[in-house]
Design an enzyme around this catalytic site. Structure first.
Site, PDB file in Angstrom:
ATOM      1  N   SER A 144      11.399   5.901  12.787  1.00  0.00           N
ATOM      2  CA  SER A 144      10.317   7.023  12.768  1.00  0.00           C
ATOM      3  C   SER A 144       9.904   7.229  14.071  1.00  0.00           C
ATOM      4  O   SER A 144       9.887   6.195  15.095  1.00  0.00           O
ATOM      5  CB  SER A 144       9.205   6.167  12.128  1.00  0.00           C
ATOM      6  OG  SER A 144       7.900   6.863  12.235  1.00  0.00           O
ATOM      7  N   TYR A 158       3.770  -0.945  11.339  1.00  0.00           N
ATOM      8  CA  TYR A 158       5.126  -0.165  10.932  1.00  0.00           C
ATOM      9  C   TYR A 158       5.760   0.531  12.161  1.00  0.00           C
ATOM     10  O   TYR A 158       6.980   0.430  12.104  1.00  0.00           O
ATOM     11  CB  TYR A 158       4.145   0.998   9.990  1.00  0.00           C
ATOM     12  CG  TYR A 158       5.077   2.051   9.790  1.00  0.00           C
ATOM     13  CD1 TYR A 158       5.980   1.930   8.695  1.00  0.00           C
ATOM     14  CD2 TYR A 158       5.199   3.207  10.461  1.00  0.00           C
ATOM     15  CE1 TYR A 158       7.103   3.159   8.288  1.00  0.00           C
ATOM     16  CE2 TYR A 158       6.147   4.441  10.290  1.00  0.00           C
ATOM     17  CZ  TYR A 158       6.826   4.144   8.972  1.00  0.00           C
ATOM     18  OH  TYR A 158       7.831   5.274   8.881  1.00  0.00           O
TER      19      TYR A 158
HETATM   20  P1  NAP Z   1       8.655   7.544  -0.074  1.00  0.00           P
HETATM   21  O1  NAP Z   1       8.471   8.948  -0.649  1.00  0.00           O
HETATM   22  O2  NAP Z   1       7.747   6.474  -0.227  1.00  0.00           O
HETATM   23  O3  NAP Z   1       9.782   6.780  -0.676  1.00  0.00           O
HETATM   24  C1  NAP Z   1      10.349   5.609  -0.475  1.00  0.00           C
HETATM   25  C2  NAP Z   1      11.460   4.964  -1.333  1.00  0.00           C
HETATM   26  O4  NAP Z   1      11.630   3.864  -0.960  1.00  0.00           O
HETATM   27  C3  NAP Z   1      11.235   4.962  -2.832  1.00  0.00           C
HETATM   28  O5  NAP Z   1      12.658   5.522  -3.399  1.00  0.00           O
HETATM   29  C4  NAP Z   1      11.165   3.613  -3.150  1.00  0.00           C
HETATM   30  O6  NAP Z   1      11.568   3.202  -4.525  1.00  0.00           O
HETATM   31  C5  NAP Z   1      11.990   2.885  -2.261  1.00  0.00           C
HETATM   32  N1  NAP Z   1      11.370   1.643  -1.791  1.00  0.00           N
HETATM   33  C6  NAP Z   1      10.237   1.081  -1.479  1.00  0.00           C
HETATM   34  N2  NAP Z   1      10.289  -0.357  -1.144  1.00  0.00           N
HETATM   35  C7  NAP Z   1      11.510  -0.438  -1.393  1.00  0.00           C
HETATM   36  C8  NAP Z   1      12.170  -1.837  -1.481  1.00  0.00           C
HETATM   37  N3  NAP Z   1      11.486  -2.987  -1.190  1.00  0.00           N
HETATM   38  N4  NAP Z   1      13.514  -1.748  -1.664  1.00  0.00           N
HETATM   39  C9  NAP Z   1      14.149  -0.903  -2.397  1.00  0.00           C
HETATM   40  N5  NAP Z   1      13.599   0.142  -2.363  1.00  0.00           N
HETATM   41  C10 NAP Z   1      12.234   0.480  -1.960  1.00  0.00           C
HETATM   42  O7  NAP Z   1       9.245   7.494   1.390  1.00  0.00           O
HETATM   43  P2  NAP Z   1       9.984   8.664   2.324  1.00  0.00           P
HETATM   44  O8  NAP Z   1       8.728   9.392   3.254  1.00  0.00           O
HETATM   45  O9  NAP Z   1      11.027   9.215   1.745  1.00  0.00           O
HETATM   46  O10 NAP Z   1      10.621   7.707   3.383  1.00  0.00           O
HETATM   47  C11 NAP Z   1      11.644   7.328   3.605  1.00  0.00           C
HETATM   48  C12 NAP Z   1      12.032   6.463   4.924  1.00  0.00           C
HETATM   49  O11 NAP Z   1      11.821   7.411   5.960  1.00  0.00           O
HETATM   50  C13 NAP Z   1      11.378   5.320   5.104  1.00  0.00           C
HETATM   51  O12 NAP Z   1      11.911   4.251   5.895  1.00  0.00           O
HETATM   52  C14 NAP Z   1      10.198   5.745   6.034  1.00  0.00           C
HETATM   53  O13 NAP Z   1       9.643   4.709   6.794  1.00  0.00           O
HETATM   54  C15 NAP Z   1      10.753   6.889   7.121  1.00  0.00           C
HETATM   55  N6  NAP Z   1       9.943   7.861   7.520  1.00  0.00           N
HETATM   56  C16 NAP Z   1       9.299   8.641   6.686  1.00  0.00           C
HETATM   57  C17 NAP Z   1       8.327   9.710   7.222  1.00  0.00           C
HETATM   58  C18 NAP Z   1       7.350  10.729   6.433  1.00  0.00           C
HETATM   59  O14 NAP Z   1       6.605  11.226   7.157  1.00  0.00           O
HETATM   60  N7  NAP Z   1       7.490  10.600   5.121  1.00  0.00           N
HETATM   61  C19 NAP Z   1       8.233   9.724   8.749  1.00  0.00           C
HETATM   62  C20 NAP Z   1       8.999   8.930   9.383  1.00  0.00           C
HETATM   63  C21 NAP Z   1       9.977   7.764   8.723  1.00  0.00           C
HETATM   64  P3  NAP Z   1      10.527   3.001  -5.569  1.00  0.00           P
HETATM   65  O15 NAP Z   1       9.335   3.925  -5.728  1.00  0.00           O
HETATM   66  O16 NAP Z   1      11.353   2.733  -6.987  1.00  0.00           O
HETATM   67  O17 NAP Z   1      10.076   1.434  -5.399  1.00  0.00           O
END
Ligand code: NAP
Length: 249
Positions: A144, A158
């Site tokens: 991130s 985080y």
């Molecule tokens: P998201 O929409 O909240 O989706 C998170 C996913 O992770 C969901 O499929 C959830 O599944 C799963 N998950 C959560 N806890 C878990 C666990 N303990 N074991 C297995 N699966 C788990 O998040 P996103 O925005 O797509 O983010 C994905 C990645 O990108 C993350 O690592 C995040 O830190 C990184 N990121 C995101 C952003 C942003 O702005 N969105 C920015 C920087 C980095 P369930 O709902 O089924 O539990």
């Protein structure tokens, strides 16, 4: 490939784009089985095989069981041999200063974002590395931009967990570079997904858009495009890299 946290957001987009590029996909999730099944249906509609596997990556025993289940599918001829891992599962938490954070919160953050990623990478290396008699592959970790910005007053825990991902990516990449395994990270900026609502700030992406040089949040598909490129042979000389996908932020 295995995509952790593939039931929505960036992971779901990566699973769909991977299928379009010819990968079979193991779709991991923790809570929303219906959403994971919908992603698997899209993978199958693209002509590839999908396997939905529930596992909390924060629990080492569940990670081991997930890889064993995937091994079983491969041995039965229902999935292609493992060629890639997207360490995507990750969480934020409610805005807080460090001096307000509980121990349980900090531990959960690191168990999911750091320990889970390292456990999954370890199991993937055993199944990809030439040293282990396999034929190579690629790992992409989700970092991130928070690791550069620190996220003060919001979630420093985080940001620190994602700093660990940057360093883990570099170290593991150099450790297995001569064994046919490439390891890279994608470091998203502000991306329009449900993660912001899970941190109590559903409007965060829209509110922060003016701070982004490109004046907008990114989409899950824009991040997934970088992920599947790093996983592909087009990135054959790229390892140990951290690719910012941040609109310039
Ligand atoms: P998201 O929409 O909240 O989706 C998170 C996913 O992770 C969901 O499929 C959830 O599944 C799963 N998950 C959560 N806890 C878990 C666990 N303990 N074991 C297995 N699966 C788990 O998040 P996103 O925005 O797509 O983010 C994905 C990645 O990108 C993350 O690592 C995040 O830190 C990184 N990121 C995101 C952003 C942003 O702005 N969105 C920015 C920087 C980095 P369930 O709902 O089924 O539990």
């Amino acid at each position: 490939m295995l995509v952790t946290g593939a039931s929505r957001g960036i992971g779901a987009a990566a699973a769909r784009q991977a299928a379009a590029r010819g990968w079979d996909v193991a779709v991991n999730y923790t809570r929303d089985a219906a959403a994971a099944e919908a992603v698997a249906a899209d993978v199958r509609a693209a002509g590839q095989r999908a396997f939905v596997v529930r596992a909390d990556v924060a629990d080492e025993a569940q990670v081991l069981a997930m890889f064993a289940a995937i091994d079983g599918e491969i041995d039965a001829g229902r999935l292609a041999p493992l060629g890639g891992l997207v360490n995507n599962a990750g969480v934020v938490d409610l805005p807080a200063r460090v001096d307000e954070m509980s121990g349980a919160r900090i531990e959960r953050m690191f168990r999911i974002n750091v320990f889970g990623s390292i456990w999954c990478a370890r199991e993937a290396v055993k199944r990809l590395s030439i040293k282990h008699g396999r034929s190579g592959g690629s790992i992409v970790n989700l970092g991130s931009a928070a690791s550069r910005l620190g996220s003060p007053g919001q979630y420093v825990d985080y940001a620190a967990s994602k700093g660990a991902i940057d360093v883990f990516t570099l170290g593991l990449a150099r450790e297995v570079a001569a064994e046919g395994v490439r390891v890279n990270a994608v470091r998203p900026g502000i991306i329009e997904t449900d993660i912001h609502a899970s941190g109590g700030l559903p409007e965060r992406a829209r509110q922060l858009a003016p701070q982004v040089p490109m004046q907008r949040a990114g989409s899950a598909d824009e991040v997934a495009a970088a992920i599947v490129w790093l996983l592909s042979d087009e990135a054959s000389y790229t390892t140990g890299s951290v690719l910012d996908v941040t609109g310039g932020r």
